[in-house]
Design a protein around this motif. Structure first.
Motif, PDB file in Angstrom:
ATOM      1  N   GLU A   3      43.382  45.216  70.697  1.00 23.45           N
ATOM      2  CA  GLU A   3      42.634  43.999  71.019  1.00 23.45           C
ATOM      3  C   GLU A   3      41.140  44.254  71.186  1.00 23.45           C
ATOM      4  OE1 GLU A   3      42.600  40.533  74.430  1.00 23.45           O
ATOM      5  OE2 GLU A   3      44.430  41.689  74.119  1.00 23.45           O
ATOM      6  N   ALA A   4      40.772  45.392  71.800  1.00 24.93           N
ATOM      7  CA  ALA A   4      39.353  45.712  72.010  1.00 24.93           C
ATOM      8  C   ALA A   4      38.637  45.935  70.682  1.00 24.93           C
ATOM      9  CB  ALA A   4      39.226  46.947  72.897  1.00 24.93           C
ATOM     10  N   THR A   5      39.300  46.623  69.755  1.00 27.15           N
ATOM     11  CA  THR A   5      38.702  46.862  68.432  1.00 27.15           C
ATOM     12  C   THR A   5      38.545  45.554  67.676  1.00 27.15           C
ATOM     13  OG1 THR A   5      39.702  49.064  68.356  1.00 27.15           O
ATOM     14  CG2 THR A   5      38.952  48.131  66.272  1.00 27.15           C
ATOM     15  N   ALA A   6      39.565  44.708  67.729  1.00 24.32           N
ATOM     16  CA  ALA A   6      39.504  43.410  67.052  1.00 24.32           C
ATOM     17  C   ALA A   6      38.374  42.565  67.620  1.00 24.32           C
ATOM     18  CB  ALA A   6      40.838  42.684  67.190  1.00 24.32           C
ATOM     19  N   LYS A   7      38.215  42.570  68.918  1.00 29.32           N
ATOM     20  CA  LYS A   7      37.153  41.791  69.568  1.00 29.32           C
ATOM     21  C   LYS A   7      35.778  42.319  69.164  1.00 29.32           C
ATOM     22  CE  LYS A   7      36.185  39.720  74.037  1.00 29.32           C
ATOM     23  NZ  LYS A   7      36.582  39.651  75.434  1.00 29.32           N
ATOM     24  N   LEU A   9      35.050  43.926  66.347  1.00 30.57           N
ATOM     25  CA  LEU A   9      34.823  43.549  64.944  1.00 30.57           C
ATOM     26  C   LEU A   9      34.429  42.082  64.819  1.00 30.57           C
ATOM     27  CD1 LEU A   9      37.657  45.474  63.086  1.00 30.57           C
ATOM     28  CD2 LEU A   9      35.200  45.901  62.965  1.00 30.57           C
ATOM     29  N   ASP A  10      35.090  41.222  65.574  1.00 30.49           N
ATOM     30  CA  ASP A  10      34.739  39.793  65.569  1.00 30.49           C
ATOM     31  C   ASP A  10      33.290  39.593  66.000  1.00 30.49           C
ATOM     32  OD1 ASP A  10      37.210  38.973  64.674  1.00 30.49           O
ATOM     33  OD2 ASP A  10      37.946  38.391  66.664  1.00 30.49           O
ATOM     34  N   GLN A  11      32.880  40.317  67.036  1.00 27.19           N
ATOM     35  CA  GLN A  11      31.513  40.199  67.536  1.00 27.19           C
ATOM     36  C   GLN A  11      30.509  40.701  66.494  1.00 27.19           C
ATOM     37  OE1 GLN A  11      30.530  42.623  70.963  1.00 27.19           O
ATOM     38  NE2 GLN A  11      29.188  41.011  71.753  1.00 27.19           N
ATOM     39  N   GLN A  12      30.825  41.820  65.845  1.00 19.58           N
ATOM     40  CA  GLN A  12      29.940  42.361  64.813  1.00 19.58           C
ATOM     41  C   GLN A  12      29.831  41.407  63.627  1.00 19.58           C
ATOM     42  OE1 GLN A  12      31.025  46.395  63.778  1.00 19.58           O
ATOM     43  NE2 GLN A  12      31.230  46.956  65.925  1.00 19.58           N
ATOM     44  N   CYS A  13      30.943  40.806  63.238  1.00 12.66           N
ATOM     45  CA  CYS A  13      30.923  39.839  62.130  1.00 12.66           C
ATOM     46  C   CYS A  13      30.079  38.622  62.506  1.00 12.66           C
ATOM     47  CB  CYS A  13      32.338  39.411  61.767  1.00 12.66           C
ATOM     48  SG  CYS A  13      33.271  40.659  60.879  1.00 12.66           S
ATOM     49  N   SER A  14      30.234  38.133  63.718  1.00 14.40           N
ATOM     50  CA  SER A  14      29.445  36.984  64.172  1.00 14.40           C
ATOM     51  C   SER A  14      27.951  37.298  64.161  1.00 14.40           C
ATOM     52  CB  SER A  14      29.871  36.567  65.579  1.00 14.40           C
ATOM     53  OG  SER A  14      31.186  36.093  65.571  1.00 14.40           O
ATOM     54  N   GLN A  15      27.591  38.498  64.590  1.00 11.69           N
ATOM     55  CA  GLN A  15      26.185  38.910  64.585  1.00 11.69           C
ATOM     56  C   GLN A  15      25.650  39.012  63.155  1.00 11.69           C
ATOM     57  OE1 GLN A  15      26.417  42.552  66.832  1.00 11.69           O
ATOM     58  NE2 GLN A  15      26.128  41.514  68.789  1.00 11.69           N
ATOM     59  N   ALA A  16      26.457  39.535  62.247  1.00 11.40           N
ATOM     60  CA  ALA A  16      26.033  39.659  60.849  1.00 11.40           C
ATOM     61  C   ALA A  16      25.846  38.286  60.213  1.00 11.40           C
ATOM     62  CB  ALA A  16      27.052  40.478  60.058  1.00 11.40           C
ATOM     63  N   ILE A  17      26.746  37.366  60.507  1.00 13.43           N
ATOM     64  CA  ILE A  17      26.637  36.006  59.971  1.00 13.43           C
ATOM     65  C   ILE A  17      25.386  35.318  60.497  1.00 13.43           C
ATOM     66  CG2 ILE A  17      27.687  33.703  60.020  1.00 13.43           C
ATOM     67  CD1 ILE A  17      30.438  35.209  59.970  1.00 13.43           C
ATOM     68  N   GLU A  18      25.138  35.462  61.777  1.00 13.83           N
ATOM     69  CA  GLU A  18      23.942  34.867  62.374  1.00 13.83           C
ATOM     70  C   GLU A  18      22.684  35.471  61.762  1.00 13.83           C
ATOM     71  OE1 GLU A  18      21.593  32.335  64.282  1.00 13.83           O
ATOM     72  OE2 GLU A  18      23.779  32.226  64.194  1.00 13.83           O
ATOM     73  N   TRP A  19      22.657  36.786  61.540  1.00 11.35           N
ATOM     74  CA  TRP A  19      21.506  37.449  60.910  1.00 11.35           C
ATOM     75  C   TRP A  19      21.267  36.877  59.510  1.00 11.35           C
ATOM     76  CZ3 TRP A  19      21.561  40.351  56.401  1.00 11.35           C
ATOM     77  CH2 TRP A  19      20.355  40.981  56.082  1.00 11.35           C
ATOM     78  N   TRP A  20      22.348  36.726  58.727  1.00 10.06           N
ATOM     79  CA  TRP A  20      22.226  36.217  57.362  1.00 10.06           C
ATOM     80  C   TRP A  20      21.712  34.774  57.367  1.00 10.06           C
ATOM     81  CZ3 TRP A  20      24.627  32.276  54.575  1.00 10.06           C
ATOM     82  CH2 TRP A  20      24.423  32.309  53.202  1.00 10.06           C
ATOM     83  N   ARG A  21      22.239  33.951  58.254  1.00  9.80           N
ATOM     84  CA  ARG A  21      21.782  32.559  58.338  1.00  9.80           C
ATOM     85  C   ARG A  21      20.304  32.486  58.707  1.00  9.80           C
ATOM     86  NH1 ARG A  21      27.018  29.890  61.265  1.00  9.80           N
ATOM     87  NH2 ARG A  21      28.200  29.562  59.356  1.00  9.80           N
ATOM     88  N   THR A  22      19.887  33.297  59.676  1.00 10.17           N
ATOM     89  CA  THR A  22      18.474  33.331  60.074  1.00 10.17           C
ATOM     90  C   THR A  22      17.608  33.762  58.901  1.00 10.17           C
ATOM     91  OG1 THR A  22      19.067  33.822  62.356  1.00 10.17           O
ATOM     92  CG2 THR A  22      16.815  34.339  61.695  1.00 10.17           C
ATOM     93  N   LEU A  23      18.046  34.776  58.180  1.00  8.17           N
ATOM     94  CA  LEU A  23      17.312  35.285  57.011  1.00  8.17           C
ATOM     95  C   LEU A  23      17.149  34.205  55.947  1.00  8.17           C
ATOM     96  CD1 LEU A  23      16.212  37.814  55.367  1.00  8.17           C
ATOM     97  CD2 LEU A  23      18.534  37.962  54.456  1.00  8.17           C
TER      98      LEU A  23
END
Length: 73
Positions: A3-7, A9-23
């Motif tokens: 569960e900790a690893t999944a959480k 990864l979810d957080q990292q994906c959310s950060q990457a998506i936000e970075w791409w949208r901002t870009l």
């Protein structure tokens, strides 16, 4: 995967998506995602060497340019 690893990864994906949208919202064209290895192989052989993730503004401009070239005699 625990569960900790999944959480994490979810957080990292959310950060990457936000970075791409901002870009892309600030006028950036997008990004190119490449594998770490120079020649990447999967179960069925060679993998696609890169994936272009373009932003909506870049795609809109590309489509406008394509439409203009079609209307030019």
């Amino acid at each position: 995967m625990d569960e900790a690893t999944a959480k994490s990864l979810d957080q990292q994906c959310s950060q990457a998506i936000e970075w791409w949208r901002t870009l892309t919202e600030s006028g950036g064209e997008g990004m190119v995602v490449k594998p770490l290895e120079f020649i990447a192989r999967g179960k069925k052989g060679l993998l696609q060497p890169a994936i272009k993730c373009r932003g909506p503004e870049y795609l809109r401009e590309l489509n406008l340019a394509r439409l203009r070239s079609m209307n030019t005699p």
